[in-house]
Design a protein around this motif. Structure first.
Motif, PDB file in Angstrom:
ATOM      1  N   MET A  57     -37.562  90.827 -47.898  1.00  0.00           N
ATOM      2  CA  MET A  57     -36.809  90.226 -46.732  1.00  0.00           C
ATOM      3  C   MET A  57     -37.085  88.872 -46.529  1.00  0.00           C
ATOM      4  O   MET A  57     -38.223  88.229 -46.718  1.00  0.00           O
ATOM      5  N   SER A  58     -36.308  87.991 -46.452  1.00  0.00           N
ATOM      6  CA  SER A  58     -36.210  86.612 -46.260  1.00  0.00           C
ATOM      7  C   SER A  58     -35.787  86.143 -44.698  1.00  0.00           C
ATOM      8  O   SER A  58     -35.488  87.003 -43.938  1.00  0.00           O
ATOM      9  N   ILE A  59     -35.999  84.640 -44.453  1.00  0.00           N
ATOM     10  CA  ILE A  59     -35.946  84.206 -43.184  1.00  0.00           C
ATOM     11  C   ILE A  59     -34.252  84.185 -43.097  1.00  0.00           C
ATOM     12  O   ILE A  59     -33.843  84.646 -41.812  1.00  0.00           O
ATOM     13  N   ALA A  60     -33.514  84.099 -43.970  1.00  0.00           N
ATOM     14  CA  ALA A  60     -31.879  84.330 -43.746  1.00  0.00           C
ATOM     15  C   ALA A  60     -31.745  85.533 -43.562  1.00  0.00           C
ATOM     16  O   ALA A  60     -30.953  85.979 -42.571  1.00  0.00           O
ATOM     17  N   ASP A  61     -32.433  86.715 -44.226  1.00  0.00           N
ATOM     18  CA  ASP A  61     -32.186  87.968 -43.514  1.00  0.00           C
ATOM     19  C   ASP A  61     -32.631  88.420 -42.117  1.00  0.00           C
ATOM     20  O   ASP A  61     -31.715  89.130 -41.383  1.00  0.00           O
ATOM     21  N   ILE A  62     -33.676  87.729 -41.780  1.00  0.00           N
ATOM     22  CA  ILE A  62     -34.052  87.831 -40.467  1.00  0.00           C
ATOM     23  C   ILE A  62     -33.273  87.355 -39.367  1.00  0.00           C
ATOM     24  O   ILE A  62     -32.788  88.074 -38.419  1.00  0.00           O
ATOM     25  N   LYS A  63     -32.706  86.251 -39.631  1.00  0.00           N
ATOM     26  CA  LYS A  63     -31.798  85.695 -38.773  1.00  0.00           C
ATOM     27  C   LYS A  63     -30.386  86.182 -38.676  1.00  0.00           C
ATOM     28  O   LYS A  63     -29.756  86.473 -37.838  1.00  0.00           O
ATOM     29  N   LYS A  64     -30.033  86.671 -39.830  1.00  0.00           N
ATOM     30  CA  LYS A  64     -28.514  87.427 -40.038  1.00  0.00           C
ATOM     31  C   LYS A  64     -28.664  88.733 -39.050  1.00  0.00           C
ATOM     32  O   LYS A  64     -27.766  89.184 -38.284  1.00  0.00           O
ATOM     33  N   THR A  65     -29.771  89.449 -39.338  1.00  0.00           N
ATOM     34  CA  THR A  65     -29.953  90.643 -38.770  1.00  0.00           C
ATOM     35  C   THR A  65     -30.011  90.607 -37.141  1.00  0.00           C
ATOM     36  O   THR A  65     -29.420  91.307 -36.350  1.00  0.00           O
ATOM     37  N   LEU A  66     -30.757  89.554 -36.788  1.00  0.00           N
ATOM     38  CA  LEU A  66     -30.741  89.027 -35.294  1.00  0.00           C
ATOM     39  C   LEU A  66     -29.465  88.901 -34.621  1.00  0.00           C
ATOM     40  O   LEU A  66     -29.227  89.202 -33.695  1.00  0.00           O
ATOM     41  N   GLU A  67     -28.878  88.024 -35.502  1.00  0.00           N
ATOM     42  CA  GLU A  67     -27.576  87.543 -35.003  1.00  0.00           C
ATOM     43  C   GLU A  67     -26.593  88.746 -34.899  1.00  0.00           C
ATOM     44  O   GLU A  67     -25.805  89.062 -33.938  1.00  0.00           O
ATOM     45  N   GLN A  68     -26.501  89.764 -35.553  1.00  0.00           N
ATOM     46  CA  GLN A  68     -25.908  91.040 -35.764  1.00  0.00           C
ATOM     47  C   GLN A  68     -26.322  91.892 -34.460  1.00  0.00           C
ATOM     48  O   GLN A  68     -25.422  92.372 -33.642  1.00  0.00           O
ATOM     49  N   LYS A  69     -27.488  92.097 -34.235  1.00  0.00           N
ATOM     50  CA  LYS A  69     -28.029  93.031 -33.209  1.00  0.00           C
ATOM     51  C   LYS A  69     -27.921  92.341 -31.862  1.00  0.00           C
ATOM     52  O   LYS A  69     -27.515  93.029 -30.954  1.00  0.00           O
ATOM     53  N   ALA A  70     -27.888  90.842 -31.704  1.00  0.00           N
ATOM     54  CA  ALA A  70     -27.590  90.267 -30.466  1.00  0.00           C
ATOM     55  C   ALA A  70     -26.233  90.441 -30.152  1.00  0.00           C
ATOM     56  O   ALA A  70     -25.844  90.421 -28.959  1.00  0.00           O
ATOM     57  N   ALA A  71     -25.166  90.347 -31.108  1.00  0.00           N
ATOM     58  CA  ALA A  71     -23.928  90.549 -30.960  1.00  0.00           C
ATOM     59  C   ALA A  71     -23.532  91.729 -30.378  1.00  0.00           C
ATOM     60  O   ALA A  71     -22.855  92.153 -29.570  1.00  0.00           O
ATOM     61  N   ARG A  72     -24.142  93.023 -30.970  1.00  0.00           N
ATOM     62  CA  ARG A  72     -24.018  94.413 -30.610  1.00  0.00           C
ATOM     63  C   ARG A  72     -24.652  94.425 -29.077  1.00  0.00           C
ATOM     64  O   ARG A  72     -23.734  95.081 -28.265  1.00  0.00           O
ATOM     65  N   SER A  73     -25.651  93.718 -28.742  1.00  0.00           N
ATOM     66  CA  SER A  73     -26.196  93.864 -27.297  1.00  0.00           C
ATOM     67  C   SER A  73     -25.118  93.174 -26.434  1.00  0.00           C
ATOM     68  O   SER A  73     -25.018  93.747 -25.367  1.00  0.00           O
ATOM     69  N   ILE A  74     -24.536  91.867 -26.818  1.00  0.00           N
ATOM     70  CA  ILE A  74     -23.484  91.656 -26.039  1.00  0.00           C
ATOM     71  C   ILE A  74     -22.365  92.422 -25.828  1.00  0.00           C
ATOM     72  O   ILE A  74     -22.058  92.538 -24.691  1.00  0.00           O
ATOM     73  N   GLU A  75     -21.946  93.066 -26.706  1.00  0.00           N
ATOM     74  CA  GLU A  75     -20.830  94.157 -26.927  1.00  0.00           C
ATOM     75  C   GLU A  75     -21.233  95.266 -25.747  1.00  0.00           C
ATOM     76  O   GLU A  75     -20.295  95.604 -25.150  1.00  0.00           O
ATOM     77  N   ALA A  76     -22.342  95.622 -26.064  1.00  0.00           N
ATOM     78  CA  ALA A  76     -22.791  96.675 -25.268  1.00  0.00           C
ATOM     79  C   ALA A  76     -22.880  96.283 -23.541  1.00  0.00           C
ATOM     80  O   ALA A  76     -22.453  97.301 -22.772  1.00  0.00           O
ATOM     81  N   PHE A  77     -23.318  95.158 -23.397  1.00  0.00           N
ATOM     82  CA  PHE A  77     -23.404  94.626 -22.107  1.00  0.00           C
ATOM     83  C   PHE A  77     -21.881  94.390 -21.508  1.00  0.00           C
ATOM     84  O   PHE A  77     -21.492  94.828 -20.358  1.00  0.00           O
TER      85      PHE A  77
END
Length: 186
Positions: free
Chosen positions: A1-21
């Motif tokens: 896992m790299s920093i780019a992977d961490i950032k991409k995963t965080l962006e996807q999960k944050a977007a899903r959190s916004i959609e759930a909200f």
């Protein structure tokens, strides 16, 4: 896992959190009717609990009335009972096969209660985003500990994660303010 992977995963999960909200906000009713209000109401259909939208057409008759047209003759009373028992404070009226669900006017007290619910839901969404931030930071620190990245890379990663978290929380705050304004509008 790299920093780019961490950032991409965080962006996807944050977007899903916004959609759930956003989905949660739609379930909180304002003075206007909208078909999505009945999405979480379940009705018994051949022994299984299913959403009303899977056994009937749900549409708007006017700004304050939802119509529910069951696809089968015997479902009307079951759908009517499910709407009454849903806790939404709605009282459907049967007109032959068609169910009319009028939206009662919101009292000032109920409006204030709904704004408290919106704020609480917004705070829950912010907590979820902060948990995502914590997980991403822990992953970056683990990479540093395993000597896969430098301290500068870790510091940059933490800064990027914080900026993304701040943007996401600002978006949640914006959505909360919009919903509160919608609820308080008479």
């Amino acid at each position: 896992m790299s920093i780019a992977d961490i950032k991409k995963t965080l962006e996807q999960k944050a977007a899903r959190s916004i959609e759930a909200f956003k989905s949660d906000l739609q379930k909180i009713r304002t003075g206007r009717a909208h078909p999505g209000l009945l999405d979480q109401v379940q009705v018994e259909y051949y022994g299984a609990m299913v959403p009303i939208s899977q056994v009937a057409n749900v549409s708007l008759l006017d700004a304050r009335t939802i119509s529910v047209q069951p696809w089968e003759k015997g479902l009307g009373p079951k759908i009517e009972k499910a709407i009454r028992d849903s806790g939404l404070g709605l009282n459907p009226a049967a007109q032959g096969d068609l169910l009319r669900v009028p939206m009662p006017a919101l009292t000032e007290e109920r409006r204030k209660d709904l704004t408290k619910i919106v704020r609480s839901t917004g705070e829950d969404a912010k907590v979820a985003v902060r948990n995502l931030r914590r997980d991403a930071n822990e992953q970056a620190k683990k990479l540093l500990k395993d000597k896969e990245i430098t301290e500068d890379d870790e510091r940059r990663s933490l800064d990027e994660v914080q900026k993304l978290t701040d943007r996401t929380i600002a978006e949640i705050d914006h959505l909360v303010q919009g919903k509160e304004a919608e609820i308080l509008a008479v």
